[in-house]
Design a protein around this motif. Sequence first.
Motif, PDB file in Angstrom:
ATOM      1  N   PRO A 121      40.411  -2.262   5.998  1.00 24.85           N
ATOM      2  CA  PRO A 121      41.563  -3.162   6.104  1.00 24.85           C
ATOM      3  C   PRO A 121      42.525  -2.749   7.211  1.00 24.85           C
ATOM      4  CG  PRO A 121      41.110  -2.653   3.807  1.00 24.85           C
ATOM      5  CD  PRO A 121      40.231  -1.750   4.623  1.00 24.85           C
ATOM      6  N   TRP A 154      45.479  -0.241   6.606  1.00 26.28           N
ATOM      7  CA  TRP A 154      45.217   1.187   6.401  1.00 26.28           C
ATOM      8  C   TRP A 154      45.564   1.925   7.692  1.00 26.28           C
ATOM      9  CZ3 TRP A 154      40.234   2.507   3.207  1.00 26.28           C
ATOM     10  CH2 TRP A 154      40.277   1.816   1.988  1.00 26.28           C
ATOM     11  N   THR A 182      45.791  -0.551  -4.159  1.00 26.66           N
ATOM     12  CA  THR A 182      44.370  -0.895  -4.084  1.00 26.66           C
ATOM     13  C   THR A 182      43.664  -0.407  -5.345  1.00 26.66           C
ATOM     14  OG1 THR A 182      44.424  -0.640  -1.682  1.00 26.66           O
ATOM     15  CG2 THR A 182      42.267  -0.660  -2.739  1.00 26.66           C
ATOM     16  N   THR A 183      43.014  -1.323  -6.060  1.00 26.95           N
ATOM     17  CA  THR A 183      42.343  -0.960  -7.306  1.00 26.95           C
ATOM     18  C   THR A 183      40.981  -0.329  -7.012  1.00 26.95           C
ATOM     19  OG1 THR A 183      41.236  -3.093  -7.526  1.00 26.95           O
ATOM     20  CG2 THR A 183      43.475  -2.910  -8.434  1.00 26.95           C
ATOM     21  N   ARG A 184      40.424   0.277  -8.021  1.00 26.48           N
ATOM     22  CA  ARG A 184      39.112   0.912  -7.869  1.00 26.48           C
ATOM     23  C   ARG A 184      38.047  -0.115  -7.504  1.00 26.48           C
ATOM     24  NH1 ARG A 184      37.287   6.153  -7.186  1.00 26.48           N
ATOM     25  NH2 ARG A 184      35.111   6.260  -7.819  1.00 26.48           N
ATOM     26  N   ALA A 185      38.073  -1.266  -8.151  1.00 25.37           N
ATOM     27  CA  ALA A 185      37.085  -2.315  -7.871  1.00 25.37           C
ATOM     28  C   ALA A 185      37.223  -2.814  -6.436  1.00 25.37           C
ATOM     29  CB  ALA A 185      37.240  -3.462  -8.860  1.00 25.37           C
ATOM     30  N   GLU A 186      38.478  -3.016  -5.995  1.00 21.56           N
ATOM     31  CA  GLU A 186      38.688  -3.446  -4.611  1.00 21.56           C
ATOM     32  C   GLU A 186      38.182  -2.397  -3.626  1.00 21.56           C
ATOM     33  OE1 GLU A 186      42.719  -6.203  -5.122  1.00 21.56           O
ATOM     34  OE2 GLU A 186      42.880  -4.041  -4.702  1.00 21.56           O
ATOM     35  N   LEU A 187      38.416  -1.147  -3.940  1.00 23.56           N
ATOM     36  CA  LEU A 187      37.980  -0.066  -3.055  1.00 23.56           C
ATOM     37  C   LEU A 187      36.459  -0.035  -2.944  1.00 23.56           C
ATOM     38  CD1 LEU A 187      39.097   2.198  -1.318  1.00 23.56           C
ATOM     39  CD2 LEU A 187      38.977   3.715  -3.296  1.00 23.56           C
ATOM     40  N   GLU A 188      35.764  -0.267  -4.028  1.00 27.35           N
ATOM     41  CA  GLU A 188      34.305  -0.300  -3.999  1.00 27.35           C
ATOM     42  C   GLU A 188      33.815  -1.428  -3.098  1.00 27.35           C
ATOM     43  OE1 GLU A 188      32.254   1.777  -5.160  1.00 27.35           O
ATOM     44  OE2 GLU A 188      33.308   2.956  -6.674  1.00 27.35           O
ATOM     45  N   ARG A 189      34.453  -2.605  -3.210  1.00 24.76           N
ATOM     46  CA  ARG A 189      34.051  -3.735  -2.374  1.00 24.76           C
ATOM     47  C   ARG A 189      34.342  -3.447  -0.899  1.00 24.76           C
ATOM     48  NH1 ARG A 189      36.268  -6.747  -6.728  1.00 24.76           N
ATOM     49  NH2 ARG A 189      38.231  -7.012  -5.556  1.00 24.76           N
ATOM     50  N   ILE A 190      35.472  -2.812  -0.613  1.00 21.28           N
ATOM     51  CA  ILE A 190      35.836  -2.469   0.767  1.00 21.28           C
ATOM     52  C   ILE A 190      34.811  -1.505   1.369  1.00 21.28           C
ATOM     53  CG2 ILE A 190      37.522  -1.220   2.172  1.00 21.28           C
ATOM     54  CD1 ILE A 190      39.707  -2.392   0.363  1.00 21.28           C
TER      55      ILE A 190
END
Length: 539
Positions: A253, A256, A301-309
């Motif tokens: 992103p 960042w 930033t959530t854990r799920a969002e971080l995985e997708r990123i």
Amino acid sequence: MTSVTTFRFRLHLEQDAVFSVTQASAGGHETHDFVPGNVLRGAVGRHYEDFGEDAWTVFHSGAVSFGNAYPIRDDGLPTVPVPLSWHRPKGASTDLNDLSHEKPLGMKLEQVRRGYVAADLGFWHPLIDHRQKTAIDRAAFGRARNHALFGYSGLRRGQSFWFDLVFADVPLELQRRVRDRLLDGPFHVGRSRGAEYGLVSVEPWDESRSPADQPPQAPEDGAGMLSVYLLSDLVPPPDETGPLPSAPLFGLPADWSAVEPRSFVRSRLMAGFNGKWRRFDQDRQVLDKGGVVTYRVAPGTTRAELERILEAARMAVAPGVGLHRAEGLGRVLVAPWLVKDAKPCPIEATPPRDARSQADRPLSNAVLLAWAEARVVERLLPLVADHFVEEQEADLRKLYRGAMGKAVVMGEAPFSHAPSRAQWGALGDLVVQVDGRAEIHSALFREGDRKLGIEGGFCTTGVGRKAWAGHVERGGLRFDGWLQRFTDPETLKKALAPFDLPTDDAVCDALCRLSLVVQAGRAPRLLARLDTSGQGADR
């Protein structure tokens, strides 16, 4: 979405190989301790014309990326460059700290600058040897050129390296053609390919235990930082003007931001030479392999969002990033396990396997020692060659006297059964055109075979065969047998021993060539002194 296909290969060094860090001819010579991707691109480039309209796609577009070849340990594990964020306490050999996330308090640390690491965190150092050469002054009848003794440092033969060939949106048929050309070997790469360096072979390799094969690992909750590891050198595109690459370059992103205190990169300027234009390209900033760039994750930033990123970033960097991707630059790993935390890790600090390895020696000491030894050899080698030739001339005079006596008895010309002045002149011309003792021996004495299309050597073909094998002296000595003393390694080592000079292959090669050139120059004067009446007495 870009379709990316990756193939892995194993490269084996059949001979020592030289991959110069710089193309400068002055100063100490240093070789890369890996095989640059551009070298492999050049190997396939031997068949440039065969690709026709597809040549641009293969060699220039970046759709085909020839990766750097990094060492394979003796136990078969592939390695990657040590991350520049790795530090260890001064004087320690096994404790490791990754400073990309946190710096331990109260410890004096030093950066781990050299070497490669495998999946078990064991260090590895490729073997590098230094060999000396002497330049020949052909205008001076092939004698060693003054102040022209030089050395090559190169990767020792017998070692293996691995590399990936990456295709991005390339048709399957074109992929097959590129792979076939790469496997069409063995072939020569690197510097001094025309001599005894650079023969390599390539084969497919399905090994999947490289540290580069591990999937991205998201940081622990609350860590707030994520790192990108440079598996190869990186040339950022022109719109990247900061000291560190921006997050979007790696598919991360835009909000960042890079954390400079937790990033560890080395940079230099690169200006490649364009052979077509006959000029240097524009200077580009290059970030060295092993660099680590750390970014601060956006708050919330959530854990799920971080995985997708991370998954999106992995796909974005798969074909490489930045410029010069065709040469293997721009290979990166997002959130690799190598730099995932700052906890001390026990490592197997494998030392260099040979005292001659340059991996952990200060460059200045290695260069100074090589320079001093080269100067000694350069000054003494002509004296050794003169002394060696004088020792051999007693037997040469005996051979000539016998051959000339035989010619008188048979009523023939004095040198009918011996090498003439023309033969010695041709011998001198041949020797200065051939590199290495083994190559000189082959050029002089190899046996020909018409059925197999093998051309005979100088002393075994045509007029040379009659001249060099036409007379046998008492005891069975012939001219060609006497000449073989100059290419015999044990005889050359004995000639060097009284002068306390090195007896390695490079010095023996130089003595072989120089002695033959000196002998070729002295032989006509010897023939002029011999009595042409056939009695063989010196005037």
